[in-house]
Design a protein around this motif. Structure first.
Motif, mmCIF file in Angstrom:
data_model
loop_
_atom_site.group_PDB
_atom_site.id
_atom_site.type_symbol
_atom_site.label_atom_id
_atom_site.label_comp_id
_atom_site.label_asym_id
_atom_site.label_seq_id
_atom_site.Cartn_x
_atom_site.Cartn_y
_atom_site.Cartn_z
ATOM 1 N N ARG A 339 0.805 -1.141 -0.022
ATOM 2 C CA ARG A 339 -0.035 -0.005 0.073
ATOM 3 C C ARG A 339 0.823 1.305 -0.066
ATOM 4 N N ASP A 340 2.001 1.177 0.879
ATOM 5 C CA ASP A 340 2.955 2.460 0.885
ATOM 6 C C ASP A 340 3.640 2.666 -0.428
ATOM 7 N N GLY A 341 3.896 1.685 -0.911
ATOM 8 C CA GLY A 341 4.842 1.693 -2.373
ATOM 9 C C GLY A 341 3.697 2.258 -3.262
ATOM 10 N N ALA A 342 2.431 2.015 -3.397
ATOM 11 C CA ALA A 342 1.652 2.389 -4.369
ATOM 12 C C ALA A 342 1.390 3.859 -3.957
ATOM 13 N N ALA A 343 1.613 4.359 -2.749
ATOM 14 C CA ALA A 343 1.285 5.802 -2.416
ATOM 15 C C ALA A 343 2.345 6.528 -2.892
ATOM 16 N N LEU A 344 3.708 6.000 -2.851
ATOM 17 C CA LEU A 344 4.773 6.796 -3.096
ATOM 18 C C LEU A 344 4.926 6.866 -4.801
ATOM 19 N N SER A 345 4.540 5.764 -5.422
ATOM 20 C CA SER A 345 4.574 5.737 -6.871
ATOM 21 C C SER A 345 3.324 7.081 -7.680
ATOM 22 N N GLU A 346 2.248 6.856 -6.853
ATOM 23 C CA GLU A 346 1.255 7.986 -7.144
ATOM 24 C C GLU A 346 1.870 9.286 -6.797
ATOM 25 N N TYR A 347 2.656 9.353 -5.543
ATOM 26 C CA TYR A 347 3.454 10.769 -5.482
ATOM 27 C C TYR A 347 4.237 11.209 -6.646
ATOM 28 N N PHE A 348 5.157 10.349 -6.821
ATOM 29 C CA PHE A 348 6.330 10.530 -7.819
ATOM 30 C C PHE A 348 5.443 10.979 -9.251
ATOM 31 N N ALA A 349 4.690 10.186 -9.535
ATOM 32 C CA ALA A 349 3.911 10.607 -11.108
ATOM 33 C C ALA A 349 3.317 11.838 -10.714
ATOM 34 N N TRP A 350 2.643 12.305 -9.757
ATOM 35 C CA TRP A 350 1.933 13.426 -9.574
ATOM 36 C C TRP A 350 2.992 14.485 -9.471
ATOM 37 N N LEU A 351 4.234 14.582 -8.734
ATOM 38 C CA LEU A 351 5.249 15.589 -8.674
ATOM 39 C C LEU A 351 5.966 15.667 -10.020
ATOM 40 N N GLU A 352 6.164 14.578 -10.730
ATOM 41 C CA GLU A 352 6.824 14.802 -12.159
ATOM 42 C C GLU A 352 5.752 15.513 -13.170
ATOM 43 N N ASP A 353 4.323 15.365 -12.967
ATOM 44 C CA ASP A 353 3.399 16.022 -13.633
ATOM 45 C C ASP A 353 3.439 17.534 -13.614
ATOM 46 N N GLU A 354 3.235 17.607 -12.039
ATOM 47 C CA GLU A 354 3.339 19.096 -11.678
ATOM 48 C C GLU A 354 4.601 19.944 -12.100
ATOM 49 N N LEU A 355 5.847 19.357 -11.887
ATOM 50 C CA LEU A 355 7.012 20.093 -12.073
ATOM 51 C C LEU A 355 7.346 20.294 -13.623
ATOM 52 N N VAL A 356 7.305 18.833 -14.280
ATOM 53 C CA VAL A 356 7.702 18.953 -15.834
ATOM 54 C C VAL A 356 6.533 19.285 -16.652
ATOM 55 N N VAL A 357 5.546 18.725 -16.606
ATOM 56 C CA VAL A 357 4.448 19.023 -17.673
ATOM 57 C C VAL A 357 3.601 20.206 -17.291
ATOM 58 N N LYS A 358 3.365 20.470 -16.155
ATOM 59 C CA LYS A 358 2.716 21.725 -15.945
ATOM 60 C C LYS A 358 3.524 22.977 -15.469
ATOM 61 N N GLY A 359 4.834 22.724 -15.357
ATOM 62 C CA GLY A 359 5.731 23.723 -14.934
ATOM 63 C C GLY A 359 5.227 24.498 -13.729
ATOM 64 N N ILE A 360 4.766 23.967 -12.663
ATOM 65 C CA ILE A 360 4.218 24.407 -11.338
ATOM 66 C C ILE A 360 5.325 24.506 -10.566
ATOM 67 N N LYS A 361 5.824 25.525 -9.817
ATOM 68 C CA LYS A 361 6.690 25.777 -8.585
ATOM 69 C C LYS A 361 6.147 25.173 -7.499
ATOM 70 N N LEU A 362 6.867 24.149 -6.993
ATOM 71 C CA LEU A 362 6.558 23.558 -5.595
ATOM 72 C C LEU A 362 7.649 23.636 -4.709
ATOM 73 N N ASP A 363 7.779 23.869 -3.418
ATOM 74 C CA ASP A 363 8.762 23.907 -2.795
ATOM 75 C C ASP A 363 8.773 22.511 -1.930
ATOM 76 N N GLU A 364 9.893 22.059 -1.209
ATOM 77 C CA GLU A 364 9.838 20.814 -0.580
ATOM 78 C C GLU A 364 8.785 20.353 0.410
ATOM 79 N N VAL A 365 8.506 21.544 1.215
ATOM 80 C CA VAL A 365 7.320 21.261 2.241
ATOM 81 C C VAL A 365 5.854 20.812 1.483
ATOM 82 N N GLN A 366 5.621 21.652 0.642
ATOM 83 C CA GLN A 366 4.499 21.341 -0.205
ATOM 84 C C GLN A 366 4.543 20.045 -0.896
ATOM 85 N N ALA A 367 5.546 19.522 -1.399
ATOM 86 C CA ALA A 367 5.681 18.144 -1.771
ATOM 87 C C ALA A 367 5.317 17.224 -0.787
ATOM 88 N N ALA A 368 5.994 17.285 0.138
ATOM 89 C CA ALA A 368 5.837 16.558 1.511
ATOM 90 C C ALA A 368 4.559 16.208 2.062
#
Length: 623
Positions: A339-368
């Motif tokens: 379950r936890d691994g699924a959560a991390l995969s969902e997170y990394f996929a989301w983070l990549e989409d936010e940073l690379v595809v959408k170009g949104i700026k996120l800080d380390e705390v917002q990501a955590a």
């Protein structure tokens, strides 16, 4: 990470030291009045500003020093002000905190310490060093000087409720655990055991609390004798369910009664803790027996029992039993990591989409915070198991980096991103580190990552005879870095609790001498986490959780069983950072099989999540 001005606090402490006729005051980080890890609030953070979880502070009338290990060198250098000297433990020609303290005691000076915050073995060793250097002695100061300075501003002891852990998660009734413990007491002809480590008490009684952030424990002590089991805790914290769970099998005594009851037992070891019996009502059977305490128990407990000649100090019987997980606990660790691994995969996929595809700026705390939100939706989620280390670029080189609101970096998609995180579930505790890159990594970053990955695989696939320690296995994970003249300043692996502390003893993999004293056993759960760090540039760490199991071998030399590991972490490695040319054919096979396993076990979570499914298939594709 902010620097705290400690000038006034040190002045107040030194005034109290003079009043108490103490020339040096010893303060222990990581050790509370039970000498149990992961405690807050911490007196030492108040006095020196350092917020790391491991270290020792020593204050004299004109000097102050903080000693910590390689995980916290960078952090401590940023948080300590000019009043403090940083003692980097493990670095050549840097004195240990014991040596530095003894040096300051020359000329007949006295070193004082609250005896509830130092272990008995540490106190003896330090006293010997002090006397060899010409110091007077190490003395126990029963009034904690930091508490006196802190005064009314010191946060009160937590009053969080204590709950039961159902049998479906614990796997064994607490009555059976106590019966097993009593059998060990009889084997050792012991009067009883005083338990002071908080996670051991929670495990023994199948109870969980919330007194310490990220660790489901509660402030308490326990005494188990051949005829009685006593729990020292504020009884108002016990839920009706917990009271019914303990029933009449466990006596409840006030938390603060432990030292008085211990002193009574030193007079009559056969009496029941807290009873009306006194030294005149002695049972002649067992009067010559001693009480056992853990080598991690406080000096105060040893003193109240009459000193080292009146007690047996040994590695905790409860700690040893807790480290060998039962079938229910092992199955829980497997399930929660999926379950936890699924959560991390969902997170990394989301983070990549936010940073690379959408170009949104996120800080380390917002990501955590987003990662915690995703995890919180998983079955049996209780909370995080430690502060998430969400670190970009140079921050990833700070081994125990802690991003804070308004004091963190914006994540750079062109730099390394290291995420070390974990959660508490009713059926287990997780701890996973992945280092990823959203852009084009440098050749050095790829090489470093791959050398670390090779170390992860080497430990994961190790086969070794029963009786082997984690100390002996440590070189397997470091060998590839060593071949390049590289290394890392932290252990390779630590024990992990079952819905308990994310760091638990006594087992581990590393260069600490205590890891050579305990061999690995079937049922041990520990981390596999080599790394490499370039200060000011980047950091690499990969961490999986592995479980010791019996291995099938063609031969059994010496008629010994052989052991190996089962990995339970289900998060893919970063393809962009892998230099495939550095991997052997066996390592490639391992990686492909591992990724196929991850895909098979976690894809069911993403039937309606196209983004994560696409990311997962890409990262798990064969190399």
């Amino acid at each position: 990470m902010n620097t705290v001005n400690t000038t006034e606090r040190l002045k107040d402490l030194r005034d109290l030291m003079k009043t108490n006729k103490v020339d040096s005051s010893l303060l222990k980080i990581l050790i509370n009045r039970n000498t149990s890890p992961h405690v807050t609030p911490v007196e030492e953070e108040y006095i020196c500003g350092f917020s790391g979880s491991a270290g020792t502070a020593v204050v004299t009338h004109d000097k102050a020093a903080l000693a910590t290990d390689g995980r916290y060198f960078n952090q401590a250098s940023k948080q300590l002000d000019s009043n403090w000297e940083l003692l980097k433990q493990g670095i050549e020609d840097v004195p240990t905190w014991q040596e530095w303290t003894a040096d300051q005691s020359e000329g007949g000076k006295t070193v004082g310490v609250d005896p509830t915050v130092i272990t008995s073995p540490d106190a003896r060793k330090l006293a010997e060093k002090i006397k060899k250097k010409g110091g007077n002695d190490l003395v126990g100061v029963k009034t904690n000087l930091i508490d006196m300075i802190w005064g009314d501003d010191r946060p009160p002891r937590p009053q969080e409720k204590i709950k039961t852990l159902p049998l479906q998660f614990s796997g064994k009734p607490f009555e059976n655990k106590i019966d097993d413990l009593r059998k060990e007491l009889e084997k050792k002809k012991s009067a009883g055991l005083i338990v002071s480590m908080l996670d051991e008490i929670a495990w023994l009684y199948n109870l969980r609390g919330n007194d310490i952030p990220y660790n489901p424990v509660f402030f308490s002590y326990a005494i188990v004798t051949p005829t009685a089991a006593t729990l020292y805790v504020d009884d108002a914290k016990l839920t009706p369910e917990a009271q019914a769970h303990l029933g009449d099998k466990v006596r409840i005594r006030p938390y603060d009664a432990i030292l008085n009851d211990t002193k009574m037992l030193s007079v009559n070891p056969t009496t029941e803790p807290g009873s009306e019996n006194d030294a005149t009502h002695k049972d002649p059977v067992g009067l010559d027996r001693k009480f056992m305490i853990s080598t991690k128990a406080s000096w105060a407990l040893s003193l109240e029992l009459g000193g080292e000649e009146k007690v047996d100090e040994l590695r905790s019987l409860v700690g040893d039993a807790k480290a060998i997980k039962n079938k229910t606990e092992l199955e829980g660790m497997r399930a929660c990591h999926v379950r936890d691994g699924a959560a991390l995969s969902e997170y990394f996929a989301w983070l990549e989409d936010e940073l690379v595809v959408k170009g949104i700026k996120l800080d380390e705390v917002q990501a955590a915070d987003k990662l915690e939100e995703i995890r919180s939706k998983k079955q049996h989620f209780v909370g995080l198991s430690f502060d998430t280390i969400s670190s970009t670029g140079a921050n990833a080189a700070v081994i125990h980096y802690k991003p804070e609101v308004n004091n963190c970096s914006v994540i750079d998609p062109k730099a390394v991103y290291l995420c070390d995180s974990g959660a508490q579930y009713l059926d287990g505790t997780t701890d996973t580190t992945r280092t990823i890159h959203f852009g084009t990594p440098s050749a050095l970053e790829c090489k470093s990552y791959t050398l670390v990955l090779k170390g992860v695989i080497a430990l994961d696939t190790a086969v070794f005879p029963k009786g082997t320690s984690g100390f002996a296995l440590d070189t397997l994970a470091r060998q590839f870095l060593w071949s390049e003249g590289l290394d890392y300043r932290h252990g390779t692996g630590h024990g992990v609790g079952s819905y308990l502390n994310v760091h638990e003893g006594p087992i581990g993999v590393g260069t600490r001498i205590q890891y050579s004293e305990v061999s690995l056993s079937v049922g041990n759960v520990l981390s596999d986490e080599p790394g490499y760090y370039e200060d000011g540039n980047f950091g690499i760490r990969i961490e999986n959780i592995i479980m010791a199991r019996e291995a099938e071998t063609k031969h059994r030399f010496g008629d010994k069983p052989y052991l190996g590991f089962e990995h339970v972490t289900m998060v893919p490695m970063c393809r962009k950072l892998i230099d495939v040319d550095l991997l052997t054919s066996k390592e490639r096979t391992w990686l492909n099989q591992y990724h196929a396993e991850i895909l098979e076990k976690t894809k069911g979570f993403f039937e309606t999540d196209e983004r994560t499914m696409k990311w997962l298939r890409r990262e798990c594709a064969e190399i």
